[in-house]
Design a protein around this motif. Structure first.
Motif, PDB file in Angstrom:
ATOM      1  N   ASP A 121     -23.523  -6.003  12.180  1.00  0.00           N
ATOM      2  CA  ASP A 121     -22.409  -6.499  11.386  1.00  0.00           C
ATOM      3  C   ASP A 121     -21.722  -5.389  10.589  1.00  0.00           C
ATOM      4  OD1 ASP A 121     -23.097  -8.922  12.378  1.00  0.00           O
ATOM      5  OD2 ASP A 121     -23.943  -9.722  10.515  1.00  0.00           O
ATOM      6  N   GLU A 122     -22.502  -4.412  10.135  1.00  0.00           N
ATOM      7  CA  GLU A 122     -21.937  -3.324   9.334  1.00  0.00           C
ATOM      8  C   GLU A 122     -20.887  -2.547  10.117  1.00  0.00           C
ATOM      9  OE1 GLU A 122     -21.037  -1.050   6.194  1.00  0.00           O
ATOM     10  OE2 GLU A 122     -22.348  -2.809   6.184  1.00  0.00           O
ATOM     11  N   ALA A 123     -21.003  -2.529  11.442  1.00  0.00           N
ATOM     12  CA  ALA A 123     -20.068  -1.765  12.261  1.00  0.00           C
ATOM     13  C   ALA A 123     -18.636  -2.275  12.112  1.00  0.00           C
ATOM     14  CB  ALA A 123     -20.492  -1.811  13.723  1.00  0.00           C
ATOM     15  N   VAL A 124     -18.453  -3.595  12.034  1.00  0.00           N
ATOM     16  CA  VAL A 124     -17.093  -4.111  11.940  1.00  0.00           C
ATOM     17  C   VAL A 124     -16.488  -3.818  10.572  1.00  0.00           C
ATOM     18  CG1 VAL A 124     -17.487  -5.890  13.685  1.00  0.00           C
ATOM     19  CG2 VAL A 124     -17.851  -6.432  11.274  1.00  0.00           C
ATOM     20  N   ARG A 125     -17.299  -3.745   9.540  1.00  0.00           N
ATOM     21  CA  ARG A 125     -16.770  -3.394   8.223  1.00  0.00           C
ATOM     22  C   ARG A 125     -16.353  -1.923   8.188  1.00  0.00           C
ATOM     23  NH1 ARG A 125     -20.645  -7.395   6.815  1.00  0.00           N
ATOM     24  NH2 ARG A 125     -22.377  -5.921   6.781  1.00  0.00           N
ATOM     25  N   THR A 126     -17.158  -1.070   8.822  1.00  0.00           N
ATOM     26  CA  THR A 126     -16.776   0.339   8.925  1.00  0.00           C
ATOM     27  C   THR A 126     -15.511   0.485   9.756  1.00  0.00           C
ATOM     28  OG1 THR A 126     -19.102   0.977   8.783  1.00  0.00           O
ATOM     29  CG2 THR A 126     -17.569   2.621   9.629  1.00  0.00           C
TER      30      THR A 126
END
Length: 283
Positions: A121-126
Motif C-alpha cells: 500500500d505504501e507504494a501508491v502513496r509514494t
C-alpha cells in the motif's frame, strides 16, 4: 509466458515530446512517440523484446518479462532527465505500473490477472507524492485500487490508475488504453495527431542530439559548472554499479539503464569541460 500471451506496454513521460525524443533514442528500440495531453507524452514500443528472444537495447539473448524490460526503460529515461516516467505493462498473468523519477528508487505496484492486489500500500502513496498528485482525493482513489474488488480485473485496475492521472492533464490517444480492442493508431492518422517514430540512428547522432538538447535546455547553471560536474559524477557513480547488477542477474533492461546512466555522466563531464574551455566562457 508463451508468445501468444496478450502483452502490452506504455511509457508515460511527464513532459513534452521534444524533451523525450533525444533520451528515447538512446534506448535503441523502435518506439512511437506522441503528445498525451497537457504536459504529458506517451512512448509505445513497436517491437516486443519481452517475447522476441532479445533483450532491451537490441542485445541478443533470452526474452525478459515485460515488467523487467519496462522497469529498466523507465529508469533509463528518468535518470538523465528532470521529469518522471510511469511505465504501464500487462500480460496474461499480471498487470502493473512502475514510477521512475531521477535517482530515486523506482516504485511500482502489481495486480494479478483477476485484479487481486499484489503490492504494498505504501507504494501508491509514494507514487502520488512523486507525481505531485492531490494528497487527499488522488491518494484515496489510488488506495481504492489496492483493495479487493471482484468486478475489476488487472486491466481495469490500470484504467483506474489512468483515470487518476487524467486529473493532471494526461489524455491518451484513442486505442492505446490497456485492453482496448482494435489496431493501434498509426503515426500521421487523424486519431493520433503529432505521433512520430523514434529510432536509433547511431552513437554519433545520439551524442549530438544529447548535446543539442542540453545546449537549448532551460537547466541554467546545471548544464555546466560545479553543480553540473557533481551531477555527472553522481550519474557515473550510480550507473556502473547498476549496469553490473543488471548483468549479474542477466537483466537486459536494468543493464542498459546502468549503461545509459554512465553514458549520461560521461557526456555531462565532457560537455562541461568543452564549455568551460571554449571561447568566450568565463567559468
Amino acid at each position: 509466458m508463451d508468445a501468444t500471451s496478450p502483452v502490452g506496454a506504455l511509457l508515460l513521460c511527464r513532459t513534452a515530446p521534444e524533451a523525450v525524443r533525444p533520451v528515447a533514442r538512446l534506448l535503441r528500440e523502435p518506439l512511437l512517440l506522441a503528445p498525451a495531453g497537457d504536459g504529458w507524452s506517451v512512448l509505445v514500443p513497436e517491437g516486443e523484446p519481452w517475447q522476441g528472444g532479445r533483450q532491451a537495447g537490441g542485445t541478443p539473448g533470452a526474452a525478459e518479462p515485460v515488467d523487467r524490460v519496462l522497469g529498466g526503460w523507465a529508469t533509463a529515461l528518468a535518470v538523465g532527465s528532470t521529469w518522471p516516467v510511469v511505465a504501464l505493462w500487462w500480460d496474461g498473468d499480471r498487470a502493473g505500473c512502475t514510477l521512475a523519477a531521477g535517482f530515486r528508487r523506482p516504485v511500482g505496484y502489481v495486480w494479478l490477472a483477476d485484479g487481486t492486489p499484489a503490492g504494498e500500500d505504501e507504494a501508491v502513496r509514494t507514487f502520488a507524492e512523486r507525481l505531485g498528485l492531490d494528497p487527499v482525493l488522488d491518494v484515496q482513489a489510488l488506495e481504492a485500487l489496492t483493495r479487493p474488488d471482484p468486478d475489476a480485473d488487472a486491466r481495469a485496475r490500470l484504467r483506474g490508475l489512468l483515470a487518476v492521472l487524467t486529473r493532471t492533464g494526461l489524455a491518451l490517444p484513442a486505442g492505446l488504453g490497456p485492453g482496448e480492442p482494435g489496431p493501434r493508431p498509426a503515426p500521421g492518422g487523424e486519431e493520433w495527431p503529432g505521433a512520430e517514430r523514434v529510432e536509433w540512428t547511431g552513437w554519433r547522432d545520439a551524442v549530438q542530439v544529447d548535446l543539442d538538447a542540453v545546449e537549448h535546455s532551460r537547466m541554467g547553471p546545471w548544464t555546466r559548472g560545479p553543480r553540473a560536474r557533481a551531477l555527472a559524477g553522481a550519474q557515473l557513480a550510480a550507473g556502473l554499479p547498476l549496469a553490473l547488477w543488471g548483468a549479474a542477474r542477466r537483466s537486459g533492461g536494468w543493464t542498459f539503464a546502468g549503461v545509459l546512466l554512465t553514458a549520461h555522466g560521461a557526456l555531462g563531464l565532457a560537455y562541461d569541460r568543452i564549455r568551460e574551455s571554449g571561447p568566450g566562457t568565463t567559468g
